[in-house]
Design an enzyme around this catalytic site. Structure first.
Site, PDB file in Angstrom:
ATOM      1  N   GLY A 288     -24.189 -11.800-118.650  1.00 37.09           N
ATOM      2  CA  GLY A 288     -24.347 -12.355-117.307  1.00 37.09           C
ATOM      3  C   GLY A 288     -24.418 -13.862-117.335  1.00 37.09           C
ATOM      4  O   GLY A 288     -25.219 -14.479-116.618  1.00 37.09           O
TER       5      GLY A 288
ATOM      6  N   SER B 296     -22.119 -16.143-116.508  1.00 34.42           N
ATOM      7  CA  SER B 296     -21.181 -16.910-115.683  1.00 34.42           C
ATOM      8  C   SER B 296     -21.841 -17.697-114.557  1.00 34.42           C
ATOM      9  O   SER B 296     -21.179 -18.472-113.867  1.00 34.42           O
ATOM     10  CB  SER B 296     -20.112 -15.979-115.093  1.00 34.42           C
TER      11      SER B 296
ATOM     12  N   ILE C 208     -29.124 -18.389-114.080  1.00 32.94           N
ATOM     13  CA  ILE C 208     -29.958 -18.453-115.273  1.00 32.94           C
ATOM     14  C   ILE C 208     -29.113 -18.298-116.536  1.00 32.94           C
ATOM     15  O   ILE C 208     -29.307 -19.008-117.521  1.00 32.94           O
ATOM     16  CB  ILE C 208     -31.057 -17.374-115.218  1.00 32.94           C
TER      17      ILE C 208
ATOM     18  N   ASN D 210     -29.382 -10.933-120.245  1.00 36.87           N
ATOM     19  CA  ASN D 210     -29.675 -11.597-118.975  1.00 36.87           C
ATOM     20  C   ASN D 210     -29.033 -10.903-117.776  1.00 36.87           C
ATOM     21  O   ASN D 210     -29.502 -11.047-116.649  1.00 36.87           O
ATOM     22  CB  ASN D 210     -29.191 -13.046-119.038  1.00 36.87           C
TER      23      ASN D 210
ATOM     24  N   SER E 159     -39.017 -10.266-115.655  1.00 41.76           N
ATOM     25  CA  SER E 159     -39.450 -10.941-114.427  1.00 41.76           C
ATOM     26  C   SER E 159     -40.949 -10.753-114.263  1.00 41.76           C
ATOM     27  O   SER E 159     -41.514  -9.753-114.732  1.00 41.76           O
ATOM     28  CB  SER E 159     -38.730 -10.345-113.212  1.00 41.76           C
TER      29      SER E 159
ATOM     30  N   TYR F 272     -35.912  -2.873-108.669  1.00 50.26           N
ATOM     31  CA  TYR F 272     -35.840  -4.045-109.537  1.00 50.26           C
ATOM     32  C   TYR F 272     -37.120  -4.200-110.363  1.00 50.26           C
ATOM     33  O   TYR F 272     -37.069  -4.404-111.582  1.00 50.26           O
ATOM     34  CB  TYR F 272     -35.610  -5.287-108.678  1.00 50.26           C
TER      35      TYR F 272
ATOM     36  N   LYS G  86     -37.539  -3.971-114.459  1.00 49.04           N
ATOM     37  CA  LYS G  86     -38.055  -5.077-115.255  1.00 49.04           C
ATOM     38  C   LYS G  86     -39.316  -4.671-116.027  1.00 49.04           C
ATOM     39  O   LYS G  86     -39.526  -5.125-117.170  1.00 49.04           O
ATOM     40  CB  LYS G  86     -38.344  -6.286-114.368  1.00 49.04           C
TER      41      LYS G  86
ATOM     42  N   ILE H 264     -36.860 -18.904-109.621  1.00 48.98           N
ATOM     43  CA  ILE H 264     -35.981 -19.922-110.186  1.00 48.98           C
ATOM     44  C   ILE H 264     -35.095 -20.486-109.082  1.00 48.98           C
ATOM     45  O   ILE H 264     -34.449 -19.733-108.341  1.00 48.98           O
ATOM     46  CB  ILE H 264     -35.114 -19.339-111.316  1.00 48.98           C
TER      47      ILE H 264
END
Length: 251
Positions: free
Chosen positions: A13, A15, A18, A91, A142, A155, A159, A188
């Site tokens: 991930g 691209s 983070i 990530n 997270s 989510y 995590k 972030i």
């Protein structure tokens, strides 16, 4: 001690957001960076060009990490690129907002597969490559792993499981010289966040002892530390990177 010259790092991930920050930091430290992307080919290519322009080494690799076979193929390709794999940063992930009462099983599975199962598969593949030489795996978790937010049940659950996977993997892969840790970021910053969610940003800045949002570089520095020789005796740890928000009283 933070010089990773001669090593290879795979960032999933990578691209944007983070992941991009992590890739840039590892390249700056001298590591060759395998830049993974799923759909953002243009962003991945731009990141590779940026790293190469700064004197680093990088290559873009496409893979759909919802497929176990693709995870193993990605890791194999990244290791074959330079002949080694020293660090894997898991990530890749998604963070949709969906109330739990109306959440479909399909939505639940999609988030867990993207955020959790992909890390399981990539770690398993990387461990096969690292065994005998050793290496480091870092999961991006997270603070929602133990502080759930409304609409983030899938989510937060993924995590939380990711943090436990890091501990379990540290236990079982440790004898092979492979360290596995997690980094748990807080909020972030990203372009447009302040305009899209001004109230949330304000509340965060008020609650954080350090008084600001995090940056991709903050997360990247934590990952670099855990991958470096400075963390040679650290494994199974979850490093919170949140400007102190988790230390704020909740009552």
């Amino acid at each position: 001690m933070l010089d990773l010259t001669g090593t290879t790092t795979l960032v999933t991930g990578a691209s944007g957001g983070i992941g991009r920050g992590i890739a840039l930091r590892f390249a700056e430290a001298g590591s060759a960076v395998a830049v993974h992307y799923r759909r953002g080919r243009a962003s991945a290519d731009a990141l590779v060009e940026r790293i190469e322009a700064d004197g680093g080494t990088a290559e873009a690799f496409a893979a759909d990490l919802s497929d176990d076979g693709e995870c193993h193929r990605l890791v194999a390709a990244a290791a074959a690129w330079t002949g080694r794999l020293d660090t894997l940063v898991n990530n890749a992930g998604v963070q949709p907002v969906e109330p739990l009462p109306g959440m479909s099983a399909e939505s639940w599975r999609t988030v867990l597969e993207t955020n959790l199962t992909s890390a399981f598969s990539c770690t398993q593949a990387a461990a096969g490559v690292m065994t005998g030489r050793g290496g480091s795996v870092v999961h991006i978790a997270s603070i929602e792993a133990d502080r759930p937010a409304p609409g983030h049940a899938h989510y937060s659950s993924a995590k939380a499981a990711l943090v436990m996977h890091a501990r379990a993997a540290a236990l079982e892969y440790g004898p092979h010289g492979i360290r596995v840790n997690a980094v748990s970021p807080g909020l972030i910053d990203r372009p447009g966040l302040g305009d899209a969610w001004p109230d949330g940003v304000h509340r965060w800045e008020k609650a954080a002892p350090l008084g600001r949002l995090g940056t991709p570089a903050d997360v990247a520095n934590a990952c670099l530390f855990l991958a470096s020789p400075l963390a040679a005796w650290i494994t199974g740890h979850n490093l919170t990177v949140d400007g102190g928000v988790s230390a704020h009283p909740t009552w």
